[in-house]
Design an enzyme around this catalytic site. Structure first.
Site, PDB file in Angstrom:
ATOM      1  N   ARG A 207       0.849  -1.196   0.000  1.00 17.47           N
ATOM      2  CA  ARG A 207       0.000   0.000   0.000  1.00 17.47           C
ATOM      3  C   ARG A 207       0.879   1.239   0.000  1.00 17.47           C
ATOM      4  NH1 ARG A 207      -4.647   0.131   4.399  1.00 17.47           N
ATOM      5  NH2 ARG A 207      -2.902   0.208   5.843  1.00 17.47           N
TER       6      ARG A 207
ATOM      7  N   THR B 189      -1.482   7.435  -0.358  1.00 14.39           N
ATOM      8  CA  THR B 189      -2.807   7.255  -0.978  1.00 14.39           C
ATOM      9  C   THR B 189      -3.529   6.007  -0.473  1.00 14.39           C
ATOM     10  OG1 THR B 189      -1.930   5.877  -2.752  1.00 14.39           O
ATOM     11  CG2 THR B 189      -1.912   8.256  -3.131  1.00 14.39           C
TER      12      THR B 189
ATOM     13  N   ASP C 256       0.053  -4.427  12.251  1.00 14.84           N
ATOM     14  CA  ASP C 256       0.544  -4.710  10.901  1.00 14.84           C
ATOM     15  C   ASP C 256       0.852  -6.206  10.787  1.00 14.84           C
ATOM     16  OD1 ASP C 256       2.391  -5.103   8.660  1.00 14.84           O
ATOM     17  OD2 ASP C 256       2.336  -2.923   8.505  1.00 14.84           O
TER      18      ASP C 256
ATOM     19  N   ASP D 135       4.449  -7.071   9.476  1.00 12.93           N
ATOM     20  CA  ASP D 135       5.493  -6.794  10.473  1.00 12.93           C
ATOM     21  C   ASP D 135       5.434  -7.798  11.615  1.00 12.93           C
ATOM     22  OD1 ASP D 135       6.514  -4.673   9.075  1.00 12.93           O
ATOM     23  OD2 ASP D 135       5.485  -3.124  10.251  1.00 12.93           O
TER      24      ASP D 135
HETATM   25  C1  PRP Z   1      -1.316  -5.166   4.134  1.00 11.31           C
HETATM   26  C2  PRP Z   1      -2.169  -6.417   4.099  1.00 11.31           C
HETATM   27  C3  PRP Z   1      -2.950  -6.258   2.830  1.00 11.31           C
HETATM   28  C4  PRP Z   1      -3.149  -4.767   2.770  1.00 11.31           C
HETATM   29  C5  PRP Z   1      -4.561  -4.479   3.188  1.00 11.31           C
HETATM   30  O1  PRP Z   1      -0.225  -5.267   3.300  1.00 11.31           O
HETATM   31  O2  PRP Z   1      -1.423  -7.596   4.131  1.00 11.31           O
HETATM   32  O3  PRP Z   1      -2.278  -6.739   1.683  1.00 11.31           O
HETATM   33  O4  PRP Z   1      -2.223  -4.183   3.684  1.00 11.31           O
HETATM   34  O5  PRP Z   1      -4.826  -3.143   3.048  1.00 11.31           O
HETATM   35  P1  PRP Z   1      -5.898  -2.572   2.001  1.00 11.31           P
HETATM   36  O6  PRP Z   1      -7.112  -3.420   2.161  1.00 11.31           O
HETATM   37  O7  PRP Z   1      -6.082  -1.166   2.464  1.00 11.31           O
HETATM   38  O8  PRP Z   1      -5.300  -2.684   0.633  1.00 11.31           O
HETATM   39  P2  PRP Z   1       0.888  -4.112   3.210  1.00 11.31           P
HETATM   40  O9  PRP Z   1       0.563  -3.149   2.115  1.00 11.31           O
HETATM   41  O10 PRP Z   1       1.092  -3.533   4.580  1.00 11.31           O
HETATM   42  O11 PRP Z   1       2.162  -4.899   2.733  1.00 11.31           O
HETATM   43  P3  PRP Z   1       3.060  -5.982   3.504  1.00 11.31           P
HETATM   44  O12 PRP Z   1       2.182  -7.197   3.718  1.00 11.31           O
HETATM   45  O13 PRP Z   1       4.135  -6.246   2.523  1.00 11.31           O
HETATM   46  O14 PRP Z   1       3.545  -5.400   4.787  1.00 11.31           O
HETATM   47  N1  URA Z   2      -2.588  -3.923   6.889  1.00 12.75           N
HETATM   48  C1  URA Z   2      -2.294  -4.474   8.087  1.00 12.75           C
HETATM   49  O1  URA Z   2      -1.367  -5.281   8.192  1.00 12.75           O
HETATM   50  N2  URA Z   2      -3.034  -4.111   9.153  1.00 12.75           N
HETATM   51  C2  URA Z   2      -4.056  -3.235   9.073  1.00 12.75           C
HETATM   52  O2  URA Z   2      -4.702  -2.962  10.097  1.00 12.75           O
HETATM   53  C3  URA Z   2      -4.340  -2.676   7.810  1.00 12.75           C
HETATM   54  C4  URA Z   2      -3.594  -3.038   6.728  1.00 12.75           C
END
Ligand code: PRP
Ligand code: URA
Length: 217
Positions: free
Chosen positions: A103, A107, A208, A211
């Protein structure tokens, strides 16, 4: 509208509570993601196709069933990775296709960085795996990719969703079933003072998910 399946299973409730707990360390967190994913996938695959086959038991020959649908597991990197292994053990013939999205911090829209789908679809049913459905942007983008690829039956298997994410995914793709362990209250707004959490996180949520699995952040 899409069909939304919210599991009420006590094992799932218990494990999601442990996932939410800020004290849960990455090793246990990963184990819980794996276990909840198996339980949700069990529910999400209740309508897979089977055909009758003859089988020789030690006592006699009988008719029972084997799967006919070829299944694709589509984890959204990174956090969806933790949902693959356990489900894969339940259906070892499944193919695994990774989609890399993150993400954009400003935005909140998804940015694609990885896609290794073959040119033509090789499976009948795709299970998108991602523990978090927040704004829904990542899930919608992944369904868009799979539909362009030619996937016919797609299900989203998540763990915790915000109402905003459920609404966005089910409006954009009403034919995609959504399987969840919890629909939480809201998403965090833009921070208004130092110390506020970043925008777009699910509340109460679990933080997260990437993380917490990988010990980053
Ligand atoms: C997180 C999660 C989803 C997304 C959800 O990933 O695993 O893929 O956010 O958010 P949305 O519904 O608003 O799109 P992130 O972008 O944090 O990436 P990561 O898993 O690599 O940390
Ligand atoms: N992605 C995450 O990992 N946690 C949230 O709460 C939203 C997006």
């Amino acid at each position: 509208m899409a069909r939304v399946f919210l599991s009420k299973h006590p094992l799932i409730r218990h494990k999601v509570t442990l996932l939410r707990n800020v004290e849960t360390e990455p090793q246990e967190f990963r184990a819980l993601i794996r276990e909840v994913a198996i339980l949700l996938a069990y529910e999400a695959t209740v309508d897979l196709g089977v055909k009758e086959v003859s089988v020789q038991t030690p006592l006699t020959t009988t008719i029972d069933h084997e799967l006919t649908d070829r299944i694709g597991l589509v984890p959204i990197l990174r956090a969806g990775l933790g949902m693959v292994e356990g489900i894969w053990e339940m259906m070892p013939a499944a193919e695994v296709w990774h989609i890399g999205l993150y993400r954009d911090h400003q935005t909140l829209e998804p940015v694609q960085y990885y896609n290794k789908l073959p040119i033509h679809p090789t499976v009948q049913v795709c299970l998108i795996l991602d523990p978090m459905l927040a704004t829904g942007g990542s899930a919608v983008a992944t369904v868009d990719i799979l539909k362009r690829w030619g996937a016919k039956r797609i299900k989203f298997v998540g763990i915790i969703a915000a109402p905003e994410g459920v609404e966005r995914l089910s409006t954009a793709h009403p034919d995609v079933d959504i399987h969840l362990a919890a629909i939480d209250d809201h998403l965090t707004p833009e921070p208004s003072k130092p110390g506020d959490p970043p925008v777009g996180y699910i509340v109460p949520g679990l933080g997260d998910a990437g993380d917490r699995q990988f010990g980053t952040g």
